[in-house]
Motif scaffolding. Structure first.
Motif, mmCIF file in Angstrom:
data_model
loop_
_atom_site.group_PDB
_atom_site.id
_atom_site.type_symbol
_atom_site.label_atom_id
_atom_site.label_comp_id
_atom_site.label_asym_id
_atom_site.label_seq_id
_atom_site.Cartn_x
_atom_site.Cartn_y
_atom_site.Cartn_z
ATOM 1 N N SER A 50 -27.237 -34.466 -0.925
ATOM 2 C CA SER A 50 -27.159 -35.467 0.137
ATOM 3 C C SER A 50 -27.731 -36.807 -0.321
ATOM 4 N N PRO A 51 -27.016 -37.906 -0.053
ATOM 5 C CA PRO A 51 -27.547 -39.236 -0.380
ATOM 6 C C PRO A 51 -28.508 -39.756 0.690
ATOM 7 N N LEU A 52 -28.713 -38.976 1.749
ATOM 8 C CA LEU A 52 -29.555 -39.389 2.869
ATOM 9 C C LEU A 52 -30.598 -38.327 3.178
ATOM 10 N N PRO A 53 -31.730 -38.711 3.753
ATOM 11 C CA PRO A 53 -32.664 -37.716 4.279
ATOM 12 C C PRO A 53 -31.978 -36.893 5.367
ATOM 13 N N LEU A 54 -32.159 -35.576 5.338
ATOM 14 C CA LEU A 54 -31.462 -34.704 6.271
ATOM 15 C C LEU A 54 -32.395 -34.107 7.321
ATOM 16 N N ILE A 55 -31.870 -34.000 8.543
ATOM 17 C CA ILE A 55 -32.473 -33.224 9.616
ATOM 18 C C ILE A 55 -31.597 -31.986 9.769
ATOM 19 N N ILE A 56 -32.139 -30.831 9.487
ATOM 20 C CA ILE A 56 -31.365 -29.599 9.578
ATOM 21 C C ILE A 56 -31.604 -28.957 10.947
ATOM 22 N N THR A 57 -30.501 -28.670 11.627
ATOM 23 C CA THR A 57 -30.538 -28.091 12.962
ATOM 24 C C THR A 57 -29.584 -26.910 13.023
ATOM 25 N N CYS A 58 -29.993 -25.867 13.721
ATOM 26 C CA CYS A 58 -29.108 -24.714 13.949
ATOM 27 C C CYS A 58 -29.348 -24.278 15.392
ATOM 28 N N ARG A 59 -28.625 -24.899 16.303
ATOM 29 C CA ARG A 59 -28.934 -24.801 17.725
ATOM 30 C C ARG A 59 -28.373 -23.507 18.351
ATOM 31 N N PRO A 60 -29.202 -22.782 19.122
ATOM 32 C CA PRO A 60 -28.728 -21.578 19.821
ATOM 33 C C PRO A 60 -28.037 -21.960 21.136
ATOM 34 N N PRO A 61 -27.246 -21.064 21.698
ATOM 35 C CA PRO A 61 -26.552 -21.365 22.960
ATOM 36 C C PRO A 61 -27.492 -21.760 24.091
ATOM 37 N N GLU A 63 -29.862 -23.653 24.110
ATOM 38 C CA GLU A 63 -30.203 -25.066 24.023
ATOM 39 C C GLU A 63 -28.967 -25.919 23.749
ATOM 40 N N GLY A 64 -27.799 -25.405 24.131
ATOM 41 C CA GLY A 64 -26.570 -26.178 23.995
ATOM 42 C C GLY A 64 -25.856 -26.023 22.671
ATOM 43 N N GLY A 65 -26.306 -25.103 21.813
ATOM 44 C CA GLY A 65 -25.671 -24.907 20.516
ATOM 45 C C GLY A 65 -24.665 -23.769 20.523
ATOM 46 N N ARG A 66 -24.173 -23.440 19.319
ATOM 47 C CA ARG A 66 -23.128 -22.427 19.220
ATOM 48 C C ARG A 66 -23.397 -21.391 18.126
ATOM 49 N N PHE A 67 -24.648 -21.269 17.699
ATOM 50 C CA PHE A 67 -24.920 -20.280 16.673
ATOM 51 C C PHE A 67 -24.677 -18.889 17.236
ATOM 52 N N ALA A 68 -23.825 -18.112 16.546
ATOM 53 C CA ALA A 68 -23.388 -16.820 17.069
ATOM 54 C C ALA A 68 -24.187 -15.644 16.522
ATOM 55 N N GLY A 69 -25.052 -15.881 15.549
ATOM 56 C CA GLY A 69 -25.819 -14.792 14.963
ATOM 57 C C GLY A 69 -27.052 -14.446 15.775
ATOM 58 N N SER A 70 -27.879 -13.572 15.216
ATOM 59 C CA SER A 70 -29.109 -13.165 15.898
ATOM 60 C C SER A 70 -30.171 -14.249 15.784
ATOM 61 N N GLU A 71 -31.201 -14.148 16.610
ATOM 62 C CA GLU A 71 -32.312 -15.099 16.544
ATOM 63 C C GLU A 71 -33.026 -14.997 15.204
ATOM 64 N N ALA A 72 -33.166 -13.782 14.680
ATOM 65 C CA ALA A 72 -33.821 -13.610 13.384
ATOM 66 C C ALA A 72 -33.032 -14.311 12.282
ATOM 67 N N GLU A 73 -31.715 -14.204 12.328
ATOM 68 C CA GLU A 73 -30.872 -14.885 11.329
ATOM 69 C C GLU A 73 -31.007 -16.395 11.436
ATOM 70 N N ARG A 74 -31.040 -16.884 12.654
ATOM 71 C CA ARG A 74 -31.146 -18.335 12.872
ATOM 72 C C ARG A 74 -32.471 -18.866 12.349
ATOM 73 N N LEU A 75 -33.552 -18.180 12.666
ATOM 74 C CA LEU A 75 -34.865 -18.626 12.202
ATOM 75 C C LEU A 75 -34.979 -18.535 10.685
ATOM 76 N N ASP A 76 -34.298 -17.575 10.097
ATOM 77 C CA ASP A 76 -34.300 -17.463 8.636
ATOM 78 C C ASP A 76 -33.606 -18.657 8.001
ATOM 79 N N ILE A 77 -32.506 -19.111 8.603
ATOM 80 C CA ILE A 77 -31.804 -20.296 8.099
ATOM 81 C C ILE A 77 -32.727 -21.513 8.150
ATOM 82 N N LEU A 78 -33.423 -21.681 9.258
ATOM 83 C CA LEU A 78 -34.322 -22.825 9.402
ATOM 84 C C LEU A 78 -35.494 -22.727 8.431
ATOM 85 N N SER A 79 -35.972 -21.527 8.191
ATOM 86 C CA SER A 79 -37.054 -21.336 7.230
ATOM 87 C C SER A 79 -36.601 -21.718 5.823
ATOM 88 N N ARG A 80 -35.356 -21.371 5.477
ATOM 89 C CA ARG A 80 -34.827 -21.747 4.163
ATOM 90 C C ARG A 80 -34.706 -23.262 4.035
#
Length: 289
Positions: A50-61, A63-80
């Motif tokens: 990325s040529p820019l500073p990134l804000i990484i977001t993985c929003r659950p339903p 909170e208005g998001g569409r992540f379809a996996g489990s909460e554990a999977e979502r938190l693992d993505i954010l941890s990475r």
């Protein structure tokens, strides 16, 4: 003065995301990547290239998001994302405790909360709670009427640290435009293109730069806020920005009824002491003086 525009991206895949980042880099200061809205993604490559500073977001339903996996999977993505060293990771208010040990690292933590149906009468209690748990706080509500923007401006004027305050919807667009005028403002979001908004009421980056010069706006900017009684008056106000030096003066329209004008005027003046408040036909100064 830092460019406080952040583009919010929801591309189909990693290649499209990086192409958009390269295209938009000259006009924005940061980019939010909505992983929950992508078909696929290579997170290490996104952060690395990325040529820019990134804000990484993985929003659950919830909170208005569409992540379809489990909460554990979502938190693992954010941890990475933390491990990879992106600029910010945006975590929901009810999940932020899982990242308490991450504060103080290279990657900073944003604690966010969204009200998708309405605007709370006061955002300050939520800010006070979350500011103790994260490096920055993001609070977003839905504006149904012009006066719904006032809790956002109250938050932006009082915050003691980096904050994002937004009123979604057409009635809330003024918050996206005036946010950079407040010293605690971390950023304001824009869409990559028309039809590509990731939240209701987003302007495009091109509109923010070409019509309002928001890439040059900051606490030093003189604000001319025009209460407008018609869409035609709003368009005429925006055109005035073509004749000002970018960053020195910002003309912003706010569509309001005469019944709302007085309440808006009192609230806006309390939050923006240097504000010049104008009336455009069919409203008149008598509606709010």
């Amino acid at each position: 003065m830092a460019n406080r525009i952040a583009v919010s991206l929801a591309p189909p895949d990693t290649g499209a995301c990086l192409a958009a980042l390269r295209d938009l880099a000259p006009d924005v200061g940061m980019a939010e990547v909505r992983l929950d809205l992508m078909g696929s993604f290579d997170l290490p490559r996104l952060v690395r290239e990325s040529p820019l500073p990134l804000i990484i977001t993985c929003r659950p339903p919830r909170e208005g998001g569409r992540f379809a996996g489990s909460e554990a999977e979502r938190l693992d993505i954010l941890s990475r994302a933390f491990d990879l060293g992106c600029a910010f990771v945006d975590v929901e208010w009810d999940s932020v405790a899982a990242f308490a040990g991450r504060r103080g690292a290279h990657t900073r933590l944003i604690a966010s909360r969204h009200w998708s149906d309405d605007m709370p009468a006061r955002l300050w209690p939520a800010y006070e709670e979350l500011s103790r748990k994260a490096d920055a706080v993001k609070l977003v509500g839905m504006a149904r009427r012009a006066s719904d923007v006032l809790p956002v401006f109250d938050l932006l004027s009082r915050a003691g640290g980096p904050v994002v305050g937004i009123a979604m919807g057409e009635a809330g667009r003024v918050t996206r435009l005036l946010a950079p005028c407040f010293a605690p403002c971390l950023l304001t979001y824009g869409a990559q293109e028309s039809g590509g908004a990731t939240a209701p009421g987003q302007l495009t980056v091109r509109e923010m730069v070409d019509l309002y010069h928001l890439n040059a706006v900051g606490p030093h900017t003189a604000v001319e806020l025009h209460l407008c009684g018609s869409a035609d008056s709003c368009r005429a106000v925006v055109e005035r920005n073509a004749d000002v030096t970018p960053g020195e003066v910002l003309h912003v329209p706010l569509l309001a009824s005469s019944a709302e004008a007085r309440t808006l005027a009192v609230g806006l003046r309390a939050c923006l002491p240097r504000l010049a408040l104008r009336a455009e036909p069919p409203l008149s100064p008598a509606d709010f003086i």
